[in-house]
Scaffold this motif. Structure first.
Motif, PDB file in Angstrom:
ATOM      1  N   VAL A   1       1.050  -1.274   0.088  1.00 16.45           N
ATOM      2  CA  VAL A   1       0.020   0.083  -0.149  1.00 16.45           C
ATOM      3  C   VAL A   1       1.042   1.204  -0.068  1.00 16.45           C
ATOM      4  O   VAL A   1       0.590   2.135  -0.789  1.00 16.45           O
ATOM      5  CB  VAL A   1      -0.917   0.044   1.333  1.00 16.45           C
ATOM      6  CG1 VAL A   1      -1.501   1.367   1.388  1.00 16.45           C
ATOM      7  CG2 VAL A   1      -1.917  -1.007   1.125  1.00 16.45           C
ATOM      8  N   ASN A   2       1.855   1.191   1.008  1.00 11.88           N
ATOM      9  CA  ASN A   2       2.646   2.503   0.890  1.00 11.88           C
ATOM     10  C   ASN A   2       3.523   2.763  -0.349  1.00 11.88           C
ATOM     11  O   ASN A   2       3.881   3.634  -0.689  1.00 11.88           O
ATOM     12  CB  ASN A   2       3.559   2.427   2.266  1.00 11.88           C
ATOM     13  CG  ASN A   2       2.664   2.812   3.647  1.00 11.88           C
ATOM     14  OD1 ASN A   2       2.522   3.970   3.652  1.00 11.88           O
ATOM     15  ND2 ASN A   2       2.125   1.926   4.134  1.00 11.88           N
ATOM     16  N   SER A   3       4.023   1.547  -0.937  1.00 13.05           N
ATOM     17  CA  SER A   3       4.909   1.687  -1.984  1.00 13.05           C
ATOM     18  C   SER A   3       3.804   2.163  -3.211  1.00 13.05           C
ATOM     19  O   SER A   3       4.245   3.135  -4.029  1.00 13.05           O
ATOM     20  CB  SER A   3       5.392   0.259  -2.634  1.00 13.05           C
ATOM     21  OG  SER A   3       4.414  -0.761  -3.067  1.00 13.05           O
ATOM     22  N   VAL A   4       2.812   1.911  -3.250  1.00 15.36           N
ATOM     23  CA  VAL A   4       1.520   2.461  -4.055  1.00 15.36           C
ATOM     24  C   VAL A   4       1.595   4.042  -4.325  1.00 15.36           C
ATOM     25  O   VAL A   4       1.354   4.810  -5.133  1.00 15.36           O
ATOM     26  CB  VAL A   4       0.323   1.817  -4.335  1.00 15.36           C
ATOM     27  CG1 VAL A   4      -0.879   2.433  -5.311  1.00 15.36           C
ATOM     28  CG2 VAL A   4       0.619   0.329  -4.854  1.00 15.36           C
TER      29      VAL A   4
ATOM     30  N   ALA B   1      -9.158   5.873  -0.230  1.00 16.08           N
ATOM     31  CA  ALA B   1     -10.285   4.806  -0.635  1.00 16.08           C
ATOM     32  C   ALA B   1      -9.386   3.593  -1.118  1.00 16.08           C
ATOM     33  O   ALA B   1      -9.922   2.498  -0.947  1.00 16.08           O
ATOM     34  CB  ALA B   1     -11.250   5.454  -1.768  1.00 16.08           C
ATOM     35  N   PHE B   2      -8.433   3.645  -2.003  1.00 19.06           N
ATOM     36  CA  PHE B   2      -7.657   2.647  -2.406  1.00 19.06           C
ATOM     37  C   PHE B   2      -7.242   1.858  -1.139  1.00 19.06           C
ATOM     38  O   PHE B   2      -7.285   0.397  -1.413  1.00 19.06           O
ATOM     39  CB  PHE B   2      -6.433   3.211  -3.191  1.00 19.06           C
ATOM     40  CG  PHE B   2      -5.294   2.010  -3.292  1.00 19.06           C
ATOM     41  CD1 PHE B   2      -5.327   1.082  -4.074  1.00 19.06           C
ATOM     42  CD2 PHE B   2      -4.166   2.401  -2.469  1.00 19.06           C
ATOM     43  CE1 PHE B   2      -4.451   0.076  -4.221  1.00 19.06           C
ATOM     44  CE2 PHE B   2      -3.145   1.392  -2.717  1.00 19.06           C
ATOM     45  CZ  PHE B   2      -3.090   0.344  -3.656  1.00 19.06           C
ATOM     46  N   VAL B   3      -6.624   2.299  -0.221  1.00 16.51           N
ATOM     47  CA  VAL B   3      -6.225   1.586   0.920  1.00 16.51           C
ATOM     48  C   VAL B   3      -7.530   0.756   1.679  1.00 16.51           C
ATOM     49  O   VAL B   3      -7.480  -0.275   1.871  1.00 16.51           O
ATOM     50  CB  VAL B   3      -5.626   2.579   2.094  1.00 16.51           C
ATOM     51  CG1 VAL B   3      -5.260   1.868   3.413  1.00 16.51           C
ATOM     52  CG2 VAL B   3      -4.441   3.162   1.713  1.00 16.51           C
TER      53      VAL B   3
ATOM     54  N   THR C   1      -1.324   4.026   9.272  1.00 17.06           N
ATOM     55  CA  THR C   1      -0.193   4.390   8.967  1.00 17.06           C
ATOM     56  C   THR C   1      -0.093   4.807   7.566  1.00 17.06           C
ATOM     57  O   THR C   1       0.672   5.858   7.468  1.00 17.06           O
ATOM     58  CB  THR C   1       0.758   2.940   8.934  1.00 17.06           C
ATOM     59  OG1 THR C   1       0.539   2.402  10.435  1.00 17.06           O
ATOM     60  CG2 THR C   1       2.235   3.191   8.660  1.00 17.06           C
ATOM     61  N   SER C   2      -0.633   4.328   6.619  1.00 10.09           N
ATOM     62  CA  SER C   2      -0.925   4.817   5.210  1.00 10.09           C
ATOM     63  C   SER C   2      -1.278   6.146   5.176  1.00 10.09           C
ATOM     64  O   SER C   2      -0.827   6.948   4.287  1.00 10.09           O
ATOM     65  CB  SER C   2      -1.615   3.659   4.296  1.00 10.09           C
ATOM     66  OG  SER C   2      -1.144   2.624   4.569  1.00 10.09           O
ATOM     67  N   LYS C   3      -2.684   6.288   5.854  1.00  7.73           N
ATOM     68  CA  LYS C   3      -2.770   7.762   5.887  1.00  7.73           C
ATOM     69  C   LYS C   3      -1.995   8.810   6.437  1.00  7.73           C
ATOM     70  O   LYS C   3      -2.058  10.036   5.872  1.00  7.73           O
ATOM     71  CB  LYS C   3      -4.205   7.977   6.602  1.00  7.73           C
ATOM     72  CG  LYS C   3      -4.990   9.196   6.484  1.00  7.73           C
ATOM     73  CD  LYS C   3      -6.308   9.148   7.502  1.00  7.73           C
ATOM     74  CE  LYS C   3      -6.568  11.018   7.442  1.00  7.73           C
ATOM     75  NZ  LYS C   3      -5.764  11.877   7.933  1.00  7.73           N
TER      76      LYS C   3
END
Length: 147
Positions: free
Chosen positions: A53-56, A111-113, A136-138
């Motif tokens: 997710v974080n790489s995207v 929304a992707f996450v 974390t991603s947000k």
């Protein structure tokens, strides 16, 4: 704002192996943070999803020159503390997600996450793992937005 079409394009390029994923080398400090003790409670699958997710997010931002990719561990930790405090204050994950989405500038990325986490048909991701990945991603997106 990074649009859903941009994310889809990155996903397609990653799947076709026509895009080199330089997340681990270019964002090594953040990559190391994701490998830190803070995330040891995640399962292997959850950890892999966190990295993916974080790489995207990284690749999507990299494709838009108006954004920069600064990494400041202290700023990130402040953002994380605020997000987890909100989670604790609201006491309900659905309410927390609604609040985090409210007026968010990178809604398609967020929304992707959320969609990736919802696609867990086998219930192989724990509820806390989903929350950790989402928040974390947000927070990484927030750091980028603030730059």
């Amino acid at each position: 704002m990074i649009a859903e079409a941009d994310i889809d394009q990155i996903l397609a390029a990653l799947e076709a192996e026509t895009l080199e994923n330089t997340f681990a080398t270019e964002e090594s400090e953040y990559w190391n943070y994701l490998n830190s003790e803070s995330f040891r409670g995640l399962s292997e699958e959850e950890h892999q999803l966190l990295f993916f997710v974080n790489s995207v997010i990284y690749l999507a931002v990299q494709a838009h020159p108006q954004y920069t990719l600064p990494y400041d561990i202290e700023a990130l930790q402040e953002i994380e503390e605020e997000s987890w405090a909100l989670r604790e204050e609201l006491g309900n994950w659905e309410k927390t997600k609604d609040e985090l989405f409210k007026d968010y500038g990178q809604e398609d990325l967020l929304a992707f996450v959320e969609d990736l986490l919802a696609e867990d048909e086998e219930d192989s991701l724990s509820d806390i793992g989903k929350e950790v990945i989402f928040i974390t991603s947000k927070c990484y997106m927030d750091l980028i937005e603030e730059a």
